[in-house]
Design an enzyme around this catalytic site. Structure first.
Site, short mmCIF file in Angstrom:
data_model
loop_
_atom_site.label_atom_id
_atom_site.label_comp_id
_atom_site.label_asym_id
_atom_site.label_seq_id
_atom_site.Cartn_x
_atom_site.Cartn_y
_atom_site.Cartn_z
N CYS A 2 0.86 -1.17 0.00
CA CYS A 2 0.00 0.00 0.00
C CYS A 2 0.90 1.23 0.00
O CYS A 2 2.08 1.15 0.32
CB CYS A 2 -0.87 0.01 1.24
SG CYS A 2 -1.80 -1.51 1.43
N ARG A 27 1.62 1.25 -6.01
CA ARG A 27 1.76 0.31 -4.89
C ARG A 27 0.47 -0.43 -4.59
O ARG A 27 0.45 -1.31 -3.73
CB ARG A 27 2.20 1.07 -3.63
CG ARG A 27 3.53 1.76 -3.79
CD ARG A 27 3.87 2.51 -2.54
NE ARG A 27 4.31 1.63 -1.49
CZ ARG A 27 5.58 1.33 -1.23
NH1 ARG A 27 6.53 1.86 -1.94
NH2 ARG A 27 5.89 0.52 -0.26
N TRP A 74 -3.52 -2.04 -1.47
CA TRP A 74 -3.47 -3.35 -2.12
C TRP A 74 -3.95 -4.31 -1.04
O TRP A 74 -3.29 -4.50 -0.02
CB TRP A 74 -2.06 -3.69 -2.58
CG TRP A 74 -2.01 -4.93 -3.39
CD1 TRP A 74 -2.29 -5.06 -4.72
CD2 TRP A 74 -1.63 -6.25 -2.94
NE1 TRP A 74 -2.12 -6.36 -5.12
CE2 TRP A 74 -1.72 -7.12 -4.06
CE3 TRP A 74 -1.24 -6.79 -1.71
CZ2 TRP A 74 -1.43 -8.47 -3.98
CZ3 TRP A 74 -0.95 -8.14 -1.64
CH2 TRP A 74 -1.05 -8.97 -2.76
N ASN A 98 0.78 0.39 5.88
CA ASN A 98 1.29 -0.47 4.82
C ASN A 98 1.99 -1.64 5.50
O ASN A 98 2.84 -1.42 6.35
CB ASN A 98 2.27 0.32 3.94
CG ASN A 98 3.05 -0.58 3.00
OD1 ASN A 98 2.56 -1.63 2.60
ND2 ASN A 98 4.25 -0.17 2.65
N GLY A 99 1.61 -2.87 5.13
CA GLY A 99 2.23 -4.05 5.74
C GLY A 99 1.17 -4.99 6.27
O GLY A 99 0.00 -4.90 5.87
N GLU A 479 9.91 -14.69 -19.23
CA GLU A 479 9.61 -13.27 -19.04
C GLU A 479 8.52 -12.81 -20.04
O GLU A 479 7.61 -12.07 -19.68
CB GLU A 479 10.90 -12.46 -19.20
CG GLU A 479 10.75 -10.95 -19.28
CD GLU A 479 10.13 -10.29 -18.05
OE1 GLU A 479 9.81 -11.01 -17.09
OE2 GLU A 479 9.93 -9.07 -18.09
N LYS A 483 5.00 -11.24 -18.90
CA LYS A 483 4.53 -9.91 -19.34
C LYS A 483 3.15 -10.03 -19.97
O LYS A 483 2.27 -9.24 -19.69
CB LYS A 483 5.48 -9.30 -20.40
CG LYS A 483 6.79 -8.75 -19.94
CD LYS A 483 6.72 -7.43 -19.23
CE LYS A 483 6.63 -7.62 -17.73
NZ LYS A 483 7.85 -7.83 -17.02
N GLU A 486 0.37 -10.90 -17.29
CA GLU A 486 0.03 -9.90 -16.27
C GLU A 486 -0.68 -8.67 -16.84
O GLU A 486 -1.49 -8.06 -16.15
CB GLU A 486 1.24 -9.50 -15.42
CG GLU A 486 2.30 -8.71 -16.12
CD GLU A 486 3.47 -8.35 -15.21
OE1 GLU A 486 3.27 -8.17 -14.01
OE2 GLU A 486 4.59 -8.26 -15.73
N HIS A 502 8.70 -33.23 -24.17
CA HIS A 502 8.51 -34.05 -22.96
C HIS A 502 7.14 -33.82 -22.31
O HIS A 502 6.95 -34.17 -21.15
CB HIS A 502 9.64 -33.78 -21.97
CG HIS A 502 10.99 -34.12 -22.52
ND1 HIS A 502 11.37 -35.42 -22.77
CD2 HIS A 502 12.01 -33.33 -22.93
CE1 HIS A 502 12.60 -35.42 -23.29
NE2 HIS A 502 13.00 -34.16 -23.41
N LYS A 602 2.96 -2.74 -7.54
CA LYS A 602 4.35 -2.66 -7.99
C LYS A 602 5.34 -3.12 -6.93
O LYS A 602 6.28 -3.85 -7.22
CB LYS A 602 4.63 -1.20 -8.36
CG LYS A 602 6.03 -0.96 -8.86
CD LYS A 602 6.10 -1.17 -10.34
CE LYS A 602 7.51 -1.04 -10.88
NZ LYS A 602 7.70 -1.93 -12.02
C1 F6R Z 1 6.56 -8.30 -13.39
C2 F6R Z 1 6.96 -7.63 -12.18
C3 F6R Z 1 7.14 -8.42 -10.93
C4 F6R Z 1 8.40 -7.96 -10.18
C5 F6R Z 1 8.49 -8.69 -8.83
C6 F6R Z 1 9.76 -8.33 -8.08
O1 F6R Z 1 6.46 -7.43 -14.46
O2 F6R Z 1 7.15 -6.44 -12.17
O3 F6R Z 1 7.19 -9.78 -11.21
O4 F6R Z 1 9.51 -8.21 -10.98
O5 F6R Z 1 7.39 -8.37 -8.03
O6 F6R Z 1 9.81 -6.98 -7.76
P1 F6R Z 1 11.17 -6.30 -7.38
O7 F6R Z 1 12.05 -6.35 -8.56
O8 F6R Z 1 10.81 -4.89 -7.00
O9 F6R Z 1 11.74 -7.07 -6.22
#
Ligand code: F6R
Length: 607
Positions: A2, A27, A74, A98-99, A479, A483, A486, A502, A602
């Site tokens: 948050c 966040r 969040w 937050n937490g 990756e 992408k 998400e 396999h 994020k």
């Molecule tokens: C995907 C994404 C997440 C972050 C993950 C780690 O696009 O952004 O998978 O990579 O939450 O976050 P950080 O790098 O901040 O530890």
């Protein structure tokens, strides 16, 4: 996860609190709320969903006041409803958090037994009641907070407003970040310097266990033992401009386009071009003694770690493990002397990664941190800080942080190789030259944006998509799939190309597009063979390769994306661009919220 912000100010604060929330929405965006003191009472405005709903609420029901707190959520405990939205309040106290308060159930039972009535399902509300109870009994806000903090287990950053002390806020942090901002006759609290960027650049970072009393005139900070402490005021350097969308439609697109510049910026601090050498900060331990590398990260940062494993093993010949941070501690990993843990994190605050870091430290490992926020907790707890210079990343889907992480990790692997006597001057020179080509190659990759946009509709209609790659391009396949899922909500999986036969090949039919990442190089032929196995079963392939690769194997594909021809060392950086752009254009074609995809946040500061 948050975002929190607080202002003890001169004029009306609600508008500026909301402006701060705009910068914190990355966040979490399940709900938002503000509280301020007006006419001697605590008043709140809260709304479910995105911040725009709170803005509407404030338009129809303005909130005057010069001291206030605000929150963007969040959800962890309790659905994302208005009643669960912060601030949580009693008549005397309102607070944002937050937490996670891990012992909230026991505290709630205790408070309920004493007759306190709860209005939400959140863990946070217990803190409001605990503080309020003491204030109602005559305790000063400071004494109340000092008594309550030791009772809270878990992680928190808090900003607390008191009806009886309208010119003051109290903040506290343990496990979740909180900063103090110093303005001109105003003082602020925020989850990060970004939230406070338009208000002030003068920032003090609270340490674990600190709590703080802020008034218009400044801040008094106390440590976990309630002793007054000084925390240095630094200039954050985060400006409003850095965090604007510029001419781009979305932050994600802006950040994809920033990659040539930010990777160049990052490489500049890790390469000495005149001497063609890698140049890293010198740790206070001997790199030559490192016998094993353990890389730990989450999500996209974890995939950067997977690519780096190849480099540490191939260049430095040092055994390297890569772990998903949330699993690391729980498998009782064996950590011997001479081990180095590398944590990789854009935010530097991800709770899973931080917990793994602390576990490794307690087992005697040295810690290196590749982070994008140099003031973050991971940065401060590491023995060796290796910053990425990507600048603030706002789009929830990580893009430029990933390519910058790769740039740092490649330089670090080369540095370790040199320290181990595995890289002579000639090989180092060659490697540095390849790395230095990355920004231009990223730029060339971006030139294919329009052709990727033009073929995005082929993917946007799919229900499932597979991504294939081999060697260091296998993590890129993972990756690419991450992408896509998400931000477009299309189910996607990445596989090592050779693994298809396999099992996963059973999924192939003409409705499942298969994206194949196959740069020319030592693994090209084998990857193409796996691709042909897919085509032989009616699979529809999109081939991402360079001109030679597309000429050699592009026939029969439903689309091809041509990348510049690059050295295999930098291919994972360059091939990140088409997978990012493809996910982006598919999401735009589907009309999803690219920068704020559903259910995500994020900065993930809960385990
Ligand atoms: C995907 C994404 C997440 C972050 C993950 C780690 O696009 O952004 O998978 O990579 O939450 O976050 P950080 O790098 O901040 O530890």
């Amino acid at each position: 996860m948050c975002g929190i912000i607080g202002i003890v100010g001169k004029d009306g604060v609600a508008e500026r609190l909301v402006e701060g929330l705009r910068r914190l929405e990355y966040r979490g965006y399940d709900s938002a709320g503000v509280a301020a003191i007006h006419d001697g009472a605590i008043e709140r405005r809260r709304a479910e969903g995105k911040l725009a709903n709170l803005v509407k609420e404030l338009e129809s029901n303005p909130l005057p006041g010069t001291t206030g707190i605000a929150h963007t959520r969040w959800a962890t405990h309790g659905a994302p409803t208005t009643s669960n939205a912060h601030p949580h309040a009693t008549k005397e106290v309102a607070l944002v958090h937050n937490g996670i308060i891990e012992n909230f159930k026991a505290l709630r039972e205790e408070l309920t037994a004493r007759g306190r009535v709860f209005a939400s399902e959140t863990d946070t509300e217990v803190v409001a009641h605990l503080v309020s109870e003491l204030v109602e009994q005559g305790a000063s806000p400071r004494d109340a907070v000092a008594q309550v903090l030791p009772r809270l287990h878990g992680a928190f950053a808090l900003a607390i407003l008191f009806r009886g002390s309208p010119d003051m806020l109290i903040g506290a942090r343990l496990g979740s970040p909180l900063v103090v901002g110093y303005g001109d006759g105003e003082t602020y609290l925020g989850s990060d310097a970004l939230a406070l960027a338009p208000l002030t650049q003068r920032i003090a970072y609270l340490e674990e266990g600190d709590w703080v009393v802020i008034t218009k005139d400044g801040a008094e900070i106390f440590d976990k033992d309630n002793a007054p402490v000084e925390r240095p005021i630094t200039i954050s350097g985060v400006t409003g401009e850095l965090i604007s969308k510029g001419n781009h439609r979305h932050y994600m697109l802006k950040e994809i386009y920033e990659q040539p510049v930010v990777v160049a910026q990052t490489l500049r601090s890790y390469l000495r071009r005149m001497e063609d050498q890698v140049s890293l900060p010198v740790p206070d331990f001997d790199l030559g003694t490192i016998r094993r590398v353990t890389i730990v990260a989450c999500g996209t940062s974890y995939y950067a770690g997977m690519v780096a494993k190849y480099w540490f093993e191939q260049l430095a010949r040092v055994p390297a493990d890569v772990d998903v941070a949330s699993e690391f501690r729980y498998r009782a990993p064996v950590m011997e002397d001479g081990g180095l843990m590398i944590v990789i994190s854009q935010s530097g605050e991800t709770a899973d990664t931080l917990a793994a870091l602390r576990h490794a430290r307690s087992e005697g490992q040295k810690i290196a941190a590749v982070v994008n926020v140099p003031t973050s907790t991971m940065a401060r707890e590491a023995d060796l800080l290796l910053p990425t210079h990507a600048g603030p990343e706002i789009g929830v889907a990580s893009t430029k942080a990933f390519t910058c992480q790769l740039a740092v990790l490649a330089a670090f692997a080369a540095n370790l190789a040199r320290a181990k006597g595995r890289l002579d001057a000639k090989a180092e020179k060659e490697l540095v030259r390849h790395l230095a080509e990355a920004p231009a190659a990223l730029n060339a990759a971006l030139a294919y944006d329009e052709s990727i946009e033009a073929m995005a509709h082929l993917i946007a209609v799919a229900r499932d998509v597979l991504y294939l790659g081999r060697g260091p391009d296998y993590p890129l396949a993972l990756e690419g799939a991450l992408k896509l899922k998400e931000i477009s909500y299309i189910h996607a999986e990445g596989y090592a190309a050779g693994e298809m036969k396999h099992g996963p090949i059973a999924l192939i039919d003409d409705k499942v597009p298969v994206i194949v990442l196959a740069p020319s190089g030592p693994l090209f032929e084998k990857t193409v063979s796996n691709m042909q196995e897919v085509q032989a079963r009616g699979g529809k392939v999109v081939l991402i390769s360079d001109y030679d690769g597309v000429q050699a194997a592009g026939e029969g594909c439903i689309a091809t994306i041509t990348m510049p021809k690059v050295h295999p060392l930098i291919a994972p950086m360059v091939y990140a661009v088409p997978v990012q752009l493809l996910a982006y254009h598919v999401a735009v074609a589907k009309g999803t919220d690219v920068d704020q995809p559903r259910n995500l946040a994020k900065s993930v500061t809960v385990e």
